[in-house]
Structures are given as structure tokens and as C-alpha cells.
Design a protein around this motif. Sequence first.
Motif: not given
Length: 390
Positions: A235-236, A248-254, A259-261
Motif C-alpha cells: 500500500g505504501a 483511499d488505501i484499504s485492503l479492498q482498494s489495493i 486486478q486492474a493493472h
Amino acid sequence: AMAVALAGALLLAACATPQGLVKLQRPPALDWHDDGSSLQLNRAIDQSVAYYRHLPPGTTFRYGDAVYSPAEMAASLELFRSEWMAAPDDATLARRLDERFLFFDSVRDGGENLFTGYYVPELEASETPTAELDTPIYSLPSDIVKVRLDKFGDTLPPVTIMGRVVDGELVPYFTRREIQGGKALEERAQPIAYVNAIELSFLQIQGSGELRFPDGRRIKVGYAASNGHPYRSIGAVLVRRDAMPLEDISLQSIRAWLQAHPEQRQRILFANPSYVFFQVSDGGPLGNLHVELTPGRSLAADQRFIPAGGLVYLSTEVPNPEAPEHPRSVQRFMLVQDTGGAIRGHGRADLFWGSGPEAEYIAGHQRSSGRLLLLVARKQYLPAATAGAP
């Protein structure tokens, strides 16, 4: 199972040097209200008592200037339990604790205390590699060597290192890049199963999980050891590279970003050299004390400074899945039954929330401040039979 916590995904840099415990000369002005389950607290206390009863008598636990033996630590928890169960109300409990216990604040150096959460993830798994499930979960390698430095001399620190022997010399064990990118373990470790690479990284952060196979079979896996390299927060890394803002950092956003990249996924995952090995387990998730963790009652802390198995009182807020804009207040007694690569110093804790969607939501989004108090019985209130600590 050591909890290498998601907490690290929320930090831009390693924690500063710990400040140490602050002994309170007067009891804190608290009513010691507890909003958790009594059944779960009893269960968690039982686990810590079992841990103390299996330790060598010469083991010591330090609270400031006071040193406690395993028998005294177990007796302290039993005294707390008897006072807590006998008290007709919070005010009575407060009076009894004020009289019979010592209190310490655990305060984070350089900023507010930081509390995060972890949980037990469920992963799709396959016995053989597939297009989507192509990354092995490795059991402990045959050639890994664990060394506790202070066993080799009183002047050495109580630090454990992991390595392997090459031409008679102990060298650092393979990094994540060497293991996942270079296939370094193909002749050294047995795969337990194959999973998605992103989900493996989160399983390693959480420390334990449950694998679901296509035929409906399920197996539980828990932490066996790490490769000994320092934990680096992915995340960092994303924040430093301006891929997403810290807030915006969370397990879900990471997970969504990775997945998108897909073209950047490996480079980001390999930025964390730490790698966790697993073992199949029969019971519930285990902390690093090898006792079963209790949802909402077990937490991970830095056991170099906060005594393992000990009692704490935590006051903070946690995310509310039903109303994200209104976090829930949490005030409760918890037990230090785990540790983690991202959990460093005082005023830093990772709260265990169990399994399922609600636990994943809370753990994935939690990043709160609050108060972390340590409690231990005054020695004059412990049974004479427990005497013998230094």
C-alpha cells in the motif's frame, strides 16, 4: 499464525523508535466498561493461561521495573477474571481493579496511536496450477534455518533470523522475488495448493486462512514461518508512486488496483521481500503464541515491548459495515496473542475480527487512533504459590 497485518499497507514509513510504557501513578479515570462478548473474553483468557502454563518457569515478562514469571502472569489473568465476573457493575469493577492492578499506557512515539485490523480470508484453491490459480502456497522449506541470536551470547540481541547454509556459511533466505519470480523453492518446498497471486499476498498479510477447492473440500492453513526479510507495505508503494492517495488505501482498494493493472502487479508485489510459509491446521487460526485467536478479543502487538499473552484495555473506533460514515465505538479488554511484521513499537495494535464479509470489511478499512492500556496484578494480590519470578 503471525499476523503480518494489513496495517503496513497504511503506513508510509516504518514506525519510529518505541517510546516505552508510561506507568500510571494513579489509576486511569475509567469505568472499565466492556462492550464485547463475555463468552469470548473467557475463551481468550483461557488461551493465554494455557500459553503461560506451557512455558519454562524461567521465562520472564516485564512491565516497567516489575518482572513476572509465567505462573504470575497466569495468576494475574485469573485474578482479573474473578474480579470481572464477581463485580455487579462497572463502578465496582473499577474500584477493585484500581486497588489490585498496575496500569500502563502504551503510547506511540511521534504521533497518535494506530490501530488496524486483520481477519481470516477464504481463497479459491486448486491442487494443480490453473490459468487463474497458478501461484503455490508453500509449506516450510527443507533447507530453511532459524537462528535465535541471544542463544549465542549474552551480548547479542533477542532477535530471530532466518537463512540457509551455502558452502558452510549462513546467508539470508530467498526473497519474494526469488521465490515467486525465480522459482527458487521448486526443489526445496512442497506446495500445499495453488491460488491467485493477489490473494496469496493478502493471505500472507493476514497470517491464516481457509482454502476452498472445486470439489467443495475446505482446508485451513496457518502461519509456519517467514523468510526473515523485512515486511514492506505494498500500500505504501502505491502511495509513493502516486497510484492512489493514502486516504483511499484499504485492503479492498489495493486488491482492485492490482486486478486492474496486471502489467504492474508483479513489480508491486515483489516490492515486499517478506514471504510467509504455511502449514495445514485443524483448529481455528493460531497466533504466534500457538493458541487459537478469539475474534474481537485477540490482538497483535509488538511483543518485544508489550508482554505476550497479557491483558490490555482498548478504546477506539472501528468501521461500521452498515453505516460507513458512522464508525462504531469499541471499549473492551483484549489479550496480546499475536504479533506482526508491520506491528512495531508502542501504541500500535492489530485487532483480530474473525472470518466472513463483516470481518473482512472491518479489517480492510480500519485505521483508527485511541488508547491502549496494559494491566497486570500487583504482586501482593497474587497467590504465594506463584512466587519465584526474578
